[in-house]
Design a protein around this motif. Structure first.
Motif, PDB file in Angstrom:
ATOM      1  N   LEU A 123       7.921  16.422  98.908  1.00  0.00           N
ATOM      2  CA  LEU A 123       7.522  15.376 100.093  1.00  0.00           C
ATOM      3  C   LEU A 123       6.614  15.606 100.142  1.00  0.00           C
ATOM      4  N   GLY A 124       6.808  14.002 100.174  1.00  0.00           N
ATOM      5  CA  GLY A 124       4.875  13.908  99.920  1.00  0.00           C
ATOM      6  C   GLY A 124       3.688  14.095 100.796  1.00  0.00           C
ATOM      7  N   ALA A 125       3.091  13.593 101.146  1.00  0.00           N
ATOM      8  CA  ALA A 125       1.639  13.493 101.645  1.00  0.00           C
ATOM      9  C   ALA A 125       1.594  12.783 103.285  1.00  0.00           C
ATOM     10  N   GLY A 126       1.872  11.749 102.748  1.00  0.00           N
ATOM     11  CA  GLY A 126       2.430  10.890 103.293  1.00  0.00           C
ATOM     12  C   GLY A 126       3.083  11.566 105.668  1.00  0.00           C
ATOM     13  N   LEU A 127       4.140  12.053 104.426  1.00  0.00           N
ATOM     14  CA  LEU A 127       4.521  12.578 105.489  1.00  0.00           C
ATOM     15  C   LEU A 127       4.144  13.600 106.559  1.00  0.00           C
ATOM     16  N   PHE A 128       3.158  14.146 106.094  1.00  0.00           N
ATOM     17  CA  PHE A 128       2.175  15.042 107.355  1.00  0.00           C
ATOM     18  C   PHE A 128       1.326  13.906 107.772  1.00  0.00           C
ATOM     19  N   ASP A 129       1.159  13.449 107.576  1.00  0.00           N
ATOM     20  CA  ASP A 129       0.126  12.527 108.328  1.00  0.00           C
ATOM     21  C   ASP A 129       0.253  11.885 109.664  1.00  0.00           C
ATOM     22  N   THR A 130       0.320  12.590 110.642  1.00  0.00           N
ATOM     23  CA  THR A 130       0.989  12.241 112.798  1.00  0.00           C
ATOM     24  C   THR A 130       0.323  11.355 112.791  1.00  0.00           C
ATOM     25  N   ALA A 131      -0.377  11.110 112.197  1.00  0.00           N
ATOM     26  CA  ALA A 131      -0.585   9.852 112.542  1.00  0.00           C
ATOM     27  C   ALA A 131       0.049   8.283 112.171  1.00  0.00           C
ATOM     28  N   LYS A 132       1.034   8.642 111.170  1.00  0.00           N
ATOM     29  CA  LYS A 132       1.705   8.135 111.254  1.00  0.00           C
ATOM     30  C   LYS A 132       3.296   8.546 110.498  1.00  0.00           C
ATOM     31  N   ALA A 133       3.897   8.741 109.924  1.00  0.00           N
ATOM     32  CA  ALA A 133       5.016   8.895 109.357  1.00  0.00           C
ATOM     33  C   ALA A 133       5.540  10.710 109.510  1.00  0.00           C
ATOM     34  N   GLY A 134       4.228  11.287 109.816  1.00  0.00           N
ATOM     35  CA  GLY A 134       4.277  12.433 110.358  1.00  0.00           C
ATOM     36  C   GLY A 134       4.667  13.086 112.158  1.00  0.00           C
ATOM     37  N   ALA A 135       4.276  11.773 112.660  1.00  0.00           N
ATOM     38  CA  ALA A 135       4.092  11.569 113.947  1.00  0.00           C
ATOM     39  C   ALA A 135       5.095  12.434 114.689  1.00  0.00           C
ATOM     40  N   GLY A 136       6.374  12.896 114.303  1.00  0.00           N
ATOM     41  CA  GLY A 136       7.103  13.950 114.851  1.00  0.00           C
ATOM     42  C   GLY A 136       6.698  15.009 114.724  1.00  0.00           C
ATOM     43  N   LEU A 137       6.229  14.932 113.973  1.00  0.00           N
ATOM     44  CA  LEU A 137       5.584  16.480 113.708  1.00  0.00           C
ATOM     45  C   LEU A 137       4.587  17.184 115.230  1.00  0.00           C
ATOM     46  N   LYS A 138       4.284  15.956 115.384  1.00  0.00           N
ATOM     47  CA  LYS A 138       3.191  16.297 116.621  1.00  0.00           C
ATOM     48  C   LYS A 138       4.105  16.938 117.925  1.00  0.00           C
ATOM     49  N   ALA A 139       5.198  15.865 117.270  1.00  0.00           N
ATOM     50  CA  ALA A 139       5.540  15.669 119.224  1.00  0.00           C
ATOM     51  C   ALA A 139       6.712  17.129 118.673  1.00  0.00           C
ATOM     52  N   ALA A 140       7.053  18.014 118.099  1.00  0.00           N
ATOM     53  CA  ALA A 140       7.833  18.496 117.599  1.00  0.00           C
ATOM     54  C   ALA A 140       6.849  20.151 117.772  1.00  0.00           C
ATOM     55  N   LEU A 141       5.774  20.006 117.131  1.00  0.00           N
ATOM     56  CA  LEU A 141       5.076  20.725 117.931  1.00  0.00           C
ATOM     57  C   LEU A 141       4.287  21.176 120.116  1.00  0.00           C
ATOM     58  N   HIS A 142       3.775  19.875 119.791  1.00  0.00           N
ATOM     59  CA  HIS A 142       3.506  19.550 121.356  1.00  0.00           C
ATOM     60  C   HIS A 142       5.298  20.086 122.534  1.00  0.00           C
TER      61      HIS A 142
END
Lengths: 571, 254
Positions: free
Chosen positions: A120-139
């Protein structure tokens, strides 16, 4: 005299006419080339490369020296081996008989083979961009915990609903730096940062805190907690002060002492309440964070669940687990994976225990740097063979090979052959070998592919397909060049004997040249493949896929699939 | 050539002179020599020429059956099978029409001009000293002819195979004869049997028609024609019957 001559002539003529059927009838059964093997099936399944061949007799014995023996791809290697005997009569009739063998060791069904790796590339964990879903899931997860009221030491703290959540993930060397900030409905803000580790627990990724959660919080909820504490302190202080004053100065002293005590108690209570509030916030936030991390685990908990690709065959399963702890680095997270496949009944052939293990177990490494917000997977020959075995044993290849689509697509000339062409039905799982055959591409060897029936005999094809995969813009160009195609017939004989004999030998030399000169080409649109990927692969987390890239490299074979991903919130 | 057990000539029931036996033998030898010259030596070049030309033409036609296969692939596929299949009937028909007609005409002429009667008058049985050597000469001539014809077809095929650069051309052309697989042996057996049958049949038909009594010259030509027709019908009939027998056999065993 004349009558005798006539009678002699008639007898002579009759004898001459009878001579042909008598001569033909007295000829022995013609054997151009034949192998009689003690086997109930038209192939061998050998447990290991050292296992002996099944007993077999090759005829005609008088031509034993002229019979050539050819092993393909090699004499004894794990996977499918094709042993062809050939004799040429008059430099014209090529008579060939091929006996296919599936040689172990095997990866038994249900046994894990560590033949995959995901990245998994680091870009997937950029919650401002590709990783936005992670932030939403945590919320979403944290939102389940609020509003809540906490009681402790006689003080109640009421946390209102969660309004906002901010999450930052930064990959480091072996750790993931997590920063969480939540804002409650009344504007109260809690912030915390801590390192987390990605571990393998029972084969699935587990995200665990690697340090203390030291939250800082401000806002009305905290102020309310401090006030409550101060009031409690004042009540306590006032009571104590009044008692002390009474003891010291009677009722007047009690009144004075009560007032002083209340002041003192209030101050002490506020201080204590502040400390208490910080401590409670830390406890609450830590437990919620731990629960959220355990539940989220980067969405990879779904690895624990078996995958059944065909809804009509629920007992077929593909299971994944982590081989070792994932590796975290600033640019990527790498997950070494093991795969176990199991196929329920009905099976194509239960005597085949699993795919052949053509490579010794070895960790897989990515050859190229990680690409931003992408998910990648590589598989070695063992992994690809597991996939081929699964597709074969579950009947997928048989279903496709016998489908009207395939049979009707065969050229008319093929369907006009002197036997009933019923399609392509592999009797053994196609196997990717661990080496090259001198031609570009990666070889997949196939054996005992049933083509049809000829009188009492089963016609089967064997050979190899050199597979090449190239990126062509948005599509994948798939090229398969057939090599070493042979055809044999088999029929069961009494006594558990399987008789192999040549068939289509007259056509094969010319047909082989035509087949091998015309590779099969197919262009697979990337969009169509992307559409088949799951949109909600992980619980509570949606994924948008794009830009599929794939390559198949040899020496040893490795399939590399890369796709851009973007996590999205799910309602 | 001496007839060891030649019976003495007989004329009017009186014992014939000793020289009759040797005269019959001499006549037999002369007839044999003359028949061989007529039936074999004279048309030899003709048979060879026809064989070479057919050996080129037949595979040349087969090569163009399909555009999907290269000529060398088609030729490799058919090899010399067309020689094995066609040499016996074609040579038999050709032989009947050429050598058979010549012999039938010669024998018919002897009948017409009374030479057969003269032989009988000399006490020399024509069956032993005329028809028999003629039959033998025809049979031997046909056997040599078919071998020559097949060789000529192979030669013609070789020219075509070389033109299309077919590797191992000679081996492929002769494979049906020299190194056939067991499943092809019945075809060779059939071809051999047909050759023997045709030798027997053509010789018998030609001598039979040629030796019939004739009083007019047109009966000679009529006998020639009938001999050719009967021989030809026999050949094509046997081709059909034996092919059916052969495929019934190979279908059962192969």
């Amino acid at each position: 005299m004349r009558k005798a001559a006539t009678a002699a002539g008639i007898w002579g003529a009759a004898g001459l006419f009878a001579a042909l059927p008598i001569a033909l009838g007295s000829l022995p059964r013609p054997i151009d080339l034949e192998i009689n093997m003690l086997s109930p099936r038209p192939s061998q399944v050998l447990e290991s490369t050292g296992a002996p061949d099944l007993p077999a007799k090759v005829s005609p014995r008088r031509f034993a020296r002229r019979i050539e023996s050819i092993h393909f791809p090699s004499e004894r290697a794990a996977g499918i081996g094709l042993h062809t005997r050939r004799i040429v009569y008059g430099e014209r009739w090529e008579k060939e008989v091929t006996v296919p063998s599936l040689i172990g060791p095997f990866i038994s069904e249900g046994t894990y083979a560590c033949s995959l790796a995901a990245r998994l590339g680091a870009g997937l964990f950029d919650t401002a961009k590709a990783g936005a879903g992670l932030k939403a899931a945590l919320h979403k997860k944290l939102g389940e915990a609020f509003p809540r009221t906490v009681h402790a030491e006689g003080v109640s703290i009421s946390f209102p609903e969660l309004r906002e959540t901010d999450l930052t993930l930064k990959l480091g060397h072996g750790v993931i730096d997590v920063a969480i900030s939540i804002v409650l409905a009344d504007g109260t803000r809690l912030q915390a940062g801590f390192p987390a580790r990605l571990l393998a627990r029972d084969g699935t990724p587990a995200l665990e805190r690697a340090g203390e959660v030291n939250p800082a919080w401000t806002g009305p909820t905290k102020a309310q907690a401090v006030r409550a504490g101060a009031q409690k302190g004042a009540e306590l202080g006032g009571g104590l002060g009044a008692l002390a004053g009474y003891i010291l100065g009677g009722p007047a002293g009690s009144s004075l002492g009560g007032g002083i005590g209340a002041d003192l108690g209030s101050q002490m209570g506020a201080g204590e309440a502040n400390r208490f509030a910080e401590q409670r916030a830390k406890i609450e936030l830590t437990s919620q964070v731990d629960a959220a991390l355990a539940d989220l685990s980067l969405g990879l908990k779904a690895l624990r669940e078996p995958l059944s690709p065909d809804p009509e065959r629920p007992r077929d399963s593909i299971r994944l687990k982590l081989a070792t702890n994932p590796t975290v680095s600033p640019s990527e997270i790498t997950l070494p994976l093991c795969v176990a496949v199991a196929v329920g009944e009905p099976k194509i052939d239960a005597a085949v225990p699993g795919p052949a293990r053509v490579l010794p177990p070895a960790p897989l490494a990515f050859d190229t740097p990680a690409g931003g917000a992408s998910a990648e997977i590589i598989a070695d020959a063992n992994g690809l063979n597991q996939a081929l075995y699964f597709a074969w044993q579950s009947g997928l290849f048989r279903k496709l090979g016998r489908s009207g689509l395939v049979v009707n697509a065969l050229p008319e000339k093929i369907r006009s052959l002197a036997f009933d062409v019923t399609g392509f039905d592999p009797g053994l799982p196609p196997t990717m070998t661990d080496g090259s055959l001198g031609s570009p591409g990666v070889p997949i060897v196939f054996g005992d592919v049933g083509l049809g029936a000829w009188d009492r005999r089963r016609v089967a094809g064997h050979g190899a397909a050199m597979i090449d995969l190239h990126q062509n813009g948005d599509s994948l160009d798939f090229l398969a060049t057939l090599r070493r195609v042979t055809v044999s017939c088999s029929e069961p004989r009494p006594g558990g004997i399987m008789r192999f004999s040549p068939c289509l030998s007259d056509l094969l030399p010319a047909a082989r040249e035509a087949i091998e000169a015309a590779p099969l080409q197919q262009s697979l649109p990337g969009g169509a493949i992307l559409a088949m990927l799951p949109r909600e692969p992980f619980k509570g987390l949606g994924v948008e896929w794009s830009a599929l890239r794939a390559s198949l490299r040899g020496g040893p074979p490795k399939l590399h699939i890369q796709v851009n991903a973007r996590t999205t919130p799910l309602p | 050539m001496v007839a060891r057990s030649a019976p003495p000539c007989r004329a009017g029931g009186r014992p014939a002179p000793p020289q009759c036996a040797s005269a019959g033998s001499i006549a037999s030898a002369v007839v044999l020599r003359l028949s061989l010259a007529q039936a074999l030596l004279r048309p030899l070049l003709f048979y060879a020429t026809v064989g070479v030309l057919l050996g080129i033409t037949i595979p040349y036609i087969l090569v163009h059956i399909s555009d999907a296969l290269k000529p060398s692939a088609v030729l490799g596929l058919i090899g010399g099978s067309y020689v094995l299949a066609l040499a016996p009937p074609l040579s038999a028909i050709l032989f009947a029409a050429t050598s058979g007609s010549a012999m039938s005409a010669w024998l018919g002429g002897l009948r017409l001009h009374g030479q057969v009667v003269a032989l009988e008058g000399l006490g020399i049985p024509p069956a032993r000293y005329l028809w028999s050597p003629a039959w033998t000469a025809l049979a031997i001539s046909y056997l040599v002819t078919v071998a020559l014809f097949a060789a000529a077809m192979i030669g013609g095929g070789l020219l075509l195979f070389d033109f299309y650069r077919v590797p191992g051309a000679l081996a492929k052309l002769t494979s049906d004869f020299v190194d056939p697989p067991a499943s092809r042996v019945p075809y060779l057996v059939r071809a051999g049997w047909l050759v023997v049958s045709y030798a027997f049949a053509v010789a018998s038909i030609v001598v039979s028609k040629g030796s019939e009594p004739k009083e007019k010259s047109e009966e000679v030509t009529s006998a020639m024609t009938k001999a050719v027709m009967r021989a030809t019908l026999f050949v094509v009939f046997m081709e059909l019957v034996t092919v059916a027998v052969l495929y019934r056999y190979t279908g059962r065993g192969g």
